[in-house]
Design an enzyme around this catalytic site. Structure first.
Site, PDB file in Angstrom:
ATOM      1  N   TYR A   1     -13.530  86.560 -29.658  1.00 58.86           N
ATOM      2  CA  TYR A   1     -12.979  87.443 -28.568  1.00 58.86           C
ATOM      3  C   TYR A   1     -14.138  88.264 -28.418  1.00 58.86           C
ATOM      4  O   TYR A   1     -14.146  89.302 -29.058  1.00 58.86           O
ATOM      5  CB  TYR A   1     -11.747  87.890 -28.860  1.00 58.86           C
ATOM      6  CG  TYR A   1     -10.944  88.832 -27.828  1.00 58.86           C
ATOM      7  CD1 TYR A   1     -11.765  89.090 -26.636  1.00 58.86           C
ATOM      8  CD2 TYR A   1      -9.826  89.265 -28.101  1.00 58.86           C
ATOM      9  CE1 TYR A   1     -10.921  89.986 -25.823  1.00 58.86           C
ATOM     10  CE2 TYR A   1      -9.068  90.024 -27.176  1.00 58.86           C
ATOM     11  CZ  TYR A   1      -9.563  90.424 -26.042  1.00 58.86           C
ATOM     12  OH  TYR A   1      -9.102  90.921 -25.191  1.00 58.86           O
TER      13      TYR A   1
ATOM     14  N   LYS B   1     -14.248  83.914 -25.704  1.00 62.84           N
ATOM     15  CA  LYS B   1     -13.273  84.550 -24.915  1.00 62.84           C
ATOM     16  C   LYS B   1     -14.133  85.975 -24.309  1.00 62.84           C
ATOM     17  O   LYS B   1     -14.359  86.647 -24.539  1.00 62.84           O
ATOM     18  CB  LYS B   1     -12.211  85.164 -25.415  1.00 62.84           C
ATOM     19  CG  LYS B   1     -10.994  85.713 -24.203  1.00 62.84           C
ATOM     20  CD  LYS B   1      -9.695  86.339 -25.061  1.00 62.84           C
ATOM     21  CE  LYS B   1      -8.986  87.264 -24.219  1.00 62.84           C
ATOM     22  NZ  LYS B   1      -7.845  87.869 -24.870  1.00 62.84           N
TER      23      LYS B   1
ATOM     24  N   VAL C   1      -7.807  82.801 -20.714  1.00 57.75           N
ATOM     25  CA  VAL C   1      -6.903  83.660 -21.517  1.00 57.75           C
ATOM     26  C   VAL C   1      -6.375  84.556 -20.697  1.00 57.75           C
ATOM     27  O   VAL C   1      -6.911  85.559 -20.519  1.00 57.75           O
ATOM     28  CB  VAL C   1      -7.500  84.275 -22.994  1.00 57.75           C
ATOM     29  CG1 VAL C   1      -6.496  84.644 -23.552  1.00 57.75           C
ATOM     30  CG2 VAL C   1      -8.256  82.913 -23.608  1.00 57.75           C
TER      31      VAL C   1
END
Length: 304
Positions: free
Chosen positions: A136, A164, A206
């Site tokens: 992330y 991400k 996401v």
């Protein structure tokens, strides 16, 4: 279950009762709505999941409950956001024991690690687990950027599979593709760049407002992937004022209030967070009410 790292993956909220206990009936209702809408994975314990307020037993319950509800249809992934490498390795181990099949990983929390320390942190966790990992990358909110050079060093770990992308720089998707080809799957983590990122070649989204509007979110993604850009854009233009509720320090409160308005959540948050109040609450309610008055009829999208 193999994690494909594609499609819409909601970073789901954690449902609490007024007594500050896990609200599993409402949590299950929301997860069922996500599955019905066609999401391709569930991510637990992220920012929206109020991860920093959850104890280990609560994480165990959330993972085991979600695994039972999805019943093998889609993967269950949990976020790892720890202060120490030892803690992250332990969190990854427990996640696998509880039934998660993938990890979303932030850089170390609190301490602003340098590039070498950050790469070592991810490397040590990757070596410790067989679970696939999505890193992330959110330097705006968490203060550490995972650069392309750092991702280059991490290529040797086969279980580091996805990124991400939350830098807010839409061109970063192209930079990743140009440098790494298909080595990493790329999923946007910014609701207000959901459609744009998909059109730039992101493999997935996401999402946050998907917690309240699962069908609309999946429809935008699937229509865009299918090349039905006008249909996707029509929904996205309606959706954008609501999606902007994700870009706020109070995103958890905003999205939980949205879940109340769509009937698949409650407004209870865990202190020190408090529900919205005053002018800010009035502003968010107006956005939600205006959106619901003009909520679009969705085209058939699940077969795309």
């Amino acid at each position: 279950m193999l994690v494909q790292w594609k499609g819409v993956m909601p970073a789901v909220t954690t449902k609490f009762t007024a007594e500050d206990k896990l609200d599993l009936p409402m949590f299950i209702k929301n997860i069922e709505a996500q599955v019905e809408a066609g999401v391709e994975g569930i991510i637990l314990g992220g920012t929206l999941g109020e991860a920093s307020t959850l104890n280990d037993e609560e994480k165990k319950i959330l993972i085991e409950t979600t695994v039972k509800v999805v019943d093998g249809k889609i993967p269950v992934i949990i976020n790892v956001a720890e202060q120490t490498t030892k803690g992250a390795i332990e969190a990854a181990y427990k996640a696998e024991q509880y039934g998660a099949v993938g990890l979303m990983m932030l850089p170390p929390m609190r301490y602003k690690a340098n590039d070498r320390e950050t790469v070592t942190y991810f490397s040590e966790v990757a070596k410790s687990t067989s679970l696939p990992i999505m890193i992330y990358n959110n330097p705006i909110d968490y203060g550490i950027e995972v650069t392309l050079d750092m991702f280059d060093e991490l290529q040797k770990f086969e279980n580091i599979q996805a990124i991400k992308e939350s830098t807010r720089d839409i061109s970063n998707i192209t930079r990743i593709r140009n440098r790494f080809g298909d080595r990493y799957n790329v999923l946007t983590g910014v609701d207000t760049l959901g459609l744009e990122s998909t059109l730039m070649g992101a493999d997935g989204w996401v999402a946050g407002l998907v917690c309240a509007f699962p069908s609309e979110t999946v429809a935008v993604y699937k229509l865009a992937q299918a090349g039905q850009i006008k249909a996707a854009l029509d929904i996205y233009r309606w959706f954008l004022p609501i999606l902007e509720l994700d870009i706020s320090p109070q995103l958890v409160q905003n999205i939980k209030l949205a879940e109340v308005y769509t009937g698949i959540g409650t407004e209870h948050v865990r202190a020190p967070r408090l529900p919205l109040h005053g002018e800010e609450r009035t502003r968010v309610i107006k956005i939600l009410e205006d959106g619901l008055k003009t909520r679009p009829v969705l085209p058939e999208y699940k077969h795309l």
